[in-house]
Structure formats: C-alpha cells, structure tokens
Design a protein around this motif. Structure first.
Motif, PDB file in Angstrom:
ATOM      1  N   ARG A 188       0.931  -1.263   0.117  1.00 54.91           N
ATOM      2  CA  ARG A 188       0.089   0.117   0.008  1.00 54.91           C
ATOM      3  C   ARG A 188       0.804   1.319   0.122  1.00 54.91           C
ATOM      4  O   ARG A 188       0.509   2.153  -0.752  1.00 54.91           O
ATOM      5  N   LEU A 189       2.044   1.336   0.761  1.00 52.17           N
ATOM      6  CA  LEU A 189       2.702   2.285   0.860  1.00 52.17           C
ATOM      7  C   LEU A 189       3.434   2.823  -0.511  1.00 52.17           C
ATOM      8  O   LEU A 189       3.466   3.683  -0.814  1.00 52.17           O
ATOM      9  N   ARG A 190       3.928   1.539  -1.395  1.00 49.53           N
ATOM     10  CA  ARG A 190       4.540   1.767  -2.537  1.00 49.53           C
ATOM     11  C   ARG A 190       3.571   2.678  -3.434  1.00 49.53           C
ATOM     12  O   ARG A 190       4.050   3.441  -4.026  1.00 49.53           O
ATOM     13  N   ASN A 191       2.364   1.962  -3.412  1.00 49.09           N
ATOM     14  CA  ASN A 191       1.474   2.784  -4.296  1.00 49.09           C
ATOM     15  C   ASN A 191       1.101   4.046  -3.789  1.00 49.09           C
ATOM     16  O   ASN A 191       1.220   5.178  -4.772  1.00 49.09           O
ATOM     17  N   GLU A 192       0.507   4.479  -2.678  1.00 44.51           N
ATOM     18  CA  GLU A 192       0.176   5.509  -2.096  1.00 44.51           C
ATOM     19  C   GLU A 192       1.331   6.833  -1.994  1.00 44.51           C
ATOM     20  O   GLU A 192       1.020   7.934  -2.083  1.00 44.51           O
ATOM     21  N   TRP A 193       2.356   6.361  -1.949  1.00 45.46           N
ATOM     22  CA  TRP A 193       3.531   7.294  -1.712  1.00 45.46           C
ATOM     23  C   TRP A 193       4.355   7.404  -2.929  1.00 45.46           C
ATOM     24  O   TRP A 193       5.153   8.113  -2.911  1.00 45.46           O
ATOM     25  N   ARG A 194       3.979   6.710  -4.005  1.00 48.31           N
ATOM     26  CA  ARG A 194       4.748   6.557  -5.304  1.00 48.31           C
ATOM     27  C   ARG A 194       6.037   6.407  -5.320  1.00 48.31           C
ATOM     28  O   ARG A 194       6.787   7.216  -5.766  1.00 48.31           O
ATOM     29  N   LEU A 195       6.591   5.396  -4.432  1.00 44.65           N
ATOM     30  CA  LEU A 195       8.000   5.059  -4.296  1.00 44.65           C
ATOM     31  C   LEU A 195       8.414   4.371  -5.633  1.00 44.65           C
ATOM     32  O   LEU A 195       8.010   3.644  -6.033  1.00 44.65           O
ATOM     33  N   ASP A 196       9.747   4.938  -5.729  1.00 44.50           N
ATOM     34  CA  ASP A 196      10.393   4.559  -6.726  1.00 44.50           C
ATOM     35  C   ASP A 196      11.588   3.374  -6.414  1.00 44.50           C
ATOM     36  O   ASP A 196      11.878   2.546  -7.321  1.00 44.50           O
ATOM     37  N   PHE A 197      11.910   3.298  -5.314  1.00 44.01           N
ATOM     38  CA  PHE A 197      12.699   2.378  -4.653  1.00 44.01           C
ATOM     39  C   PHE A 197      12.719   2.051  -3.157  1.00 44.01           C
ATOM     40  O   PHE A 197      12.319   3.117  -2.412  1.00 44.01           O
ATOM     41  N   VAL A 198      12.712   0.783  -2.812  1.00 39.41           N
ATOM     42  CA  VAL A 198      12.482   0.427  -1.286  1.00 39.41           C
ATOM     43  C   VAL A 198      13.596  -0.203  -0.899  1.00 39.41           C
ATOM     44  O   VAL A 198      13.714  -1.420  -1.421  1.00 39.41           O
ATOM     45  N   VAL A 199      14.259   0.119   0.311  1.00 41.15           N
ATOM     46  CA  VAL A 199      15.337  -0.710   1.035  1.00 41.15           C
ATOM     47  C   VAL A 199      14.615  -1.304   2.254  1.00 41.15           C
ATOM     48  O   VAL A 199      14.291  -0.324   3.013  1.00 41.15           O
ATOM     49  N   VAL A 200      15.137  -2.673   2.474  1.00 46.90           N
ATOM     50  CA  VAL A 200      14.439  -3.228   3.621  1.00 46.90           C
ATOM     51  C   VAL A 200      15.555  -3.824   4.389  1.00 46.90           C
ATOM     52  O   VAL A 200      16.250  -4.851   3.878  1.00 46.90           O
ATOM     53  N   ASN A 201      15.945  -3.427   5.874  1.00 47.56           N
ATOM     54  CA  ASN A 201      16.904  -4.304   6.457  1.00 47.56           C
ATOM     55  C   ASN A 201      16.302  -5.493   6.873  1.00 47.56           C
ATOM     56  O   ASN A 201      15.377  -5.420   7.867  1.00 47.56           O
ATOM     57  N   GLY A 202      16.571  -6.729   6.700  1.00 44.62           N
ATOM     58  CA  GLY A 202      16.108  -7.735   6.887  1.00 44.62           C
ATOM     59  C   GLY A 202      16.855  -8.634   8.208  1.00 44.62           C
ATOM     60  O   GLY A 202      16.732  -9.809   8.311  1.00 44.62           O
ATOM     61  N   GLU A 203      17.842  -8.095   8.784  1.00 44.19           N
ATOM     62  CA  GLU A 203      18.864  -8.787   9.596  1.00 44.19           C
ATOM     63  C   GLU A 203      18.274  -9.505  10.662  1.00 44.19           C
ATOM     64  O   GLU A 203      18.706 -10.593  11.095  1.00 44.19           O
ATOM     65  N   ASN A 204      17.070  -9.311  11.168  1.00 46.68           N
ATOM     66  CA  ASN A 204      16.390  -9.989  12.340  1.00 46.68           C
ATOM     67  C   ASN A 204      14.972 -10.389  12.241  1.00 46.68           C
ATOM     68  O   ASN A 204      14.159 -10.822  13.006  1.00 46.68           O
ATOM     69  N   CYS A 205      14.892 -10.671  10.896  1.00 47.80           N
ATOM     70  CA  CYS A 205      13.306 -11.175  10.219  1.00 47.80           C
ATOM     71  C   CYS A 205      13.062 -12.517  10.657  1.00 47.80           C
ATOM     72  O   CYS A 205      11.995 -12.812  11.071  1.00 47.80           O
ATOM     73  N   THR A 206      14.066 -13.431  11.020  1.00 46.44           N
ATOM     74  CA  THR A 206      13.779 -14.706  11.051  1.00 46.44           C
ATOM     75  C   THR A 206      14.248 -15.116  12.757  1.00 46.44           C
ATOM     76  O   THR A 206      15.209 -15.508  12.976  1.00 46.44           O
ATOM     77  N   ASN A 207      13.140 -15.252  13.507  1.00 51.03           N
ATOM     78  CA  ASN A 207      13.039 -15.415  14.738  1.00 51.03           C
ATOM     79  C   ASN A 207      14.148 -14.590  15.682  1.00 51.03           C
ATOM     80  O   ASN A 207      14.566 -14.646  16.752  1.00 51.03           O
ATOM     81  N   GLY A 208      13.989 -13.160  15.038  1.00 54.41           N
ATOM     82  CA  GLY A 208      15.076 -12.434  15.710  1.00 54.41           C
ATOM     83  C   GLY A 208      16.443 -12.341  15.278  1.00 54.41           C
ATOM     84  O   GLY A 208      17.225 -11.757  15.909  1.00 54.41           O
ATOM     85  N   MET A 209      16.843 -13.435  14.674  1.00 50.09           N
ATOM     86  CA  MET A 209      18.565 -13.663  14.431  1.00 50.09           C
ATOM     87  C   MET A 209      18.715 -14.052  12.918  1.00 50.09           C
ATOM     88  O   MET A 209      18.504 -15.284  12.423  1.00 50.09           O
TER      89      MET A 209
END
Length: 270
Positions: free
Chosen positions: A24-45
């Motif tokens: 939703r944010l990509r569409n509403e904010w008209r984002l061209d590029f998104v970076v996500v830090n996934g460092e703790n995504c799986t069980n916090g580690m």
C-alpha cells in the motif's frame, strides 16, 4: 527519486507488518525504490531464504543484512542466487554475496545500495568500514553512474554512525543507521546534501525490549540470571524508517522525513 528505507525487520510481527503494509505504501507514496533491512527477520536472528522472498514479494527492491547476516545457514547459499540481497562490505573477505550493488529503478535510473558494519562496541572485530565504503563511493560518483546512493551503516555507536554520515556527505543521497532497533529523532540533510538519520529503528512490536518479548530480558537485567531463550514480541508492529526524495540530476536529498506507520508509534505519512 522517492526512496524508502525501513529499519530492521523483527520477527513475525515485523514480517506481517511489511507484507500487509508495504504494498500500500509503495502505491500511495509513489515510491521508486525501497530498501529493507532484514537482519532480524527470522526468529530475531538473521534472515532465511523463505522470509527473504516474503519481503521481496511485498515490494522491497533490496534487502540489507548486518552482523547476523548468516545466522540462518541457508542464507549462505541463498544470497548467491538472489542479487537483491546484500551483506556488509566489511563482513569477511570470504563471505558469500556482495556488500554493494547497482540496482535499476524506474525511468532508466540507477540506485547504488551499500552496507558497512561499524567497529565500536561490536562483538566481532570487523574491517575498517570507512576505507571499505570509500572504494565504493569513488567508483560510483553520485549523479553520474548512480542517480542515488544509499549507505546502510549497521552498528552500535551513535558517534560512529554520525562520523559515517559526515564522511559520506555530498557523495551519498542517504546514510542511515540500523542495528539498535530504537528510532532516533535527528533526521537532517547535511551541508553537502546527504540525508542522514542515526537509526531507522525497527519494524516490530515496540511493546518489547528492542523487539524481544519483555519477560526474559527484564529477568536478566533484574536478577542477572537467564531462564529462557529470547523470543520476538508478537504484538502489533510499527514500520519505522526514513523517506528521502532526491534530485535526479545531482543525486542529493531535497526532502527527508522520518516514517512511523502502524503499531504504537504511528505518525503522519510523507
């Protein structure tokens, strides 16, 4: 270019918030590029291959990691097959994957994303992050080969993050700190035109101790003794990060806003 950088995704709560909110944010904010830090995504580690796919399918263009980059063992092989994931430049010379990459963005533009690990108060002695990022910035001048340059500085010390921001000023569009899971309030455009934030915070449940269920960390602080393993908090998560709009000609930041969506810390959208 309109760019969003989200801080460390923490466990199931963070994953759910990303998958339910980022499209939703990509569409509403008209984002061209998104970076996500996934460092703790799986069980916090660390980050598993399955959870990496979830973040990418939700709308992330690039995933960064950190000092827990390879805590999930399948990432050792997965990162070699998935070019949209980068690990820290100075993690180890023999580590799989790459510490920076030039990505395609809409309109034929290019975005360089790089990540470095700090040295101060970190559990391992990593190589010098400043000399590591210097080589990348020299080879990819802002406004030339790359229309935007994003540096993820993953470390403990506020002073080291600030030093990296000034070191990259005028040569990066955005320098953003990750790792501590606590959002700071110092978003600013530095004198040379680089957007800066000391820490993006986490995408996770803030009714916690830096994303972990409160009981065990509090027991250890109060008694000095552990009883159970840490486990990520599972309440409603807040997406935390930074939005930057850059000038396509110079690559420098012209607008910068902190982002808090959902959960306990929500604020107005960019």
């Amino acid at each position: 270019m309109r760019i969003l950088h989200l801080g460390d995704v923490m466990g199931r709560a963070g994953r759910t918030a990303i998958s339910e909110t980022l499209p939703r944010l990509r569409n509403e904010w008209r984002l061209d590029f998104v970076v996500v830090n996934g460092e703790n995504c799986t069980n916090g580690m660390g980050l598993s291959g399955d959870h990496a796919r979830l973040l990418l399918d939700a709308g992330a263009d690039c995933l960064t990691l950190g000092d827990h980059a390879f805590d999930q063992k399948d990432m050792m092989q997965f990162i070699e097959r998935e070019p949209r994931i980068i690990r820290p430049l100075n993690y180890a010379k023999t580590a799989p994957g790459r510490g920076f990459r030039l990505f395609a963005a809409p309109g034929g533009r290019k975005v360089l994303v790089a990540q470095v690990l700090g040295q101060v108060f970190m559990k391992r002695a990593f190589d010098d992050p400043f000399s590591a990022i210097e080589q990348v910035l020299r080879a990819h001048p802002l406004g030339g080969q790359a229309q935007a340059v994003i540096v993820d500085m993953h470390c403990e010390a506020t002073s080291e993050k600030m030093a990296m921001g000034h070191f990259c000023d005028g040569r990066a569009s955005l320098v953003v700190g990750t790792h501590t899971h606590v959002p700071t309030a110092d978003a600013q455009i530095l004198p040379g035109g680089t957007g800066y934030l000391t820490d993006a915070g986490m995408c996770g449940d803030y009714n916690s101790v830096i994303g972990m269920d409160k009981a065990e960390p509090m027991r250890r602080f109060v008694t000095g003794m552990g009883k159970e393993r840490f486990s990520p908090a599972t309440g409603p998560a807040t997406l935390s990060g930074i939005f930057v709009e850059t000038d396509d000609r110079t690559g420098k930041a012209k607008d910068l806003r902190m982002v808090r969506v959902g959960g306990r810390l929500e604020q107005a959208a960019p």
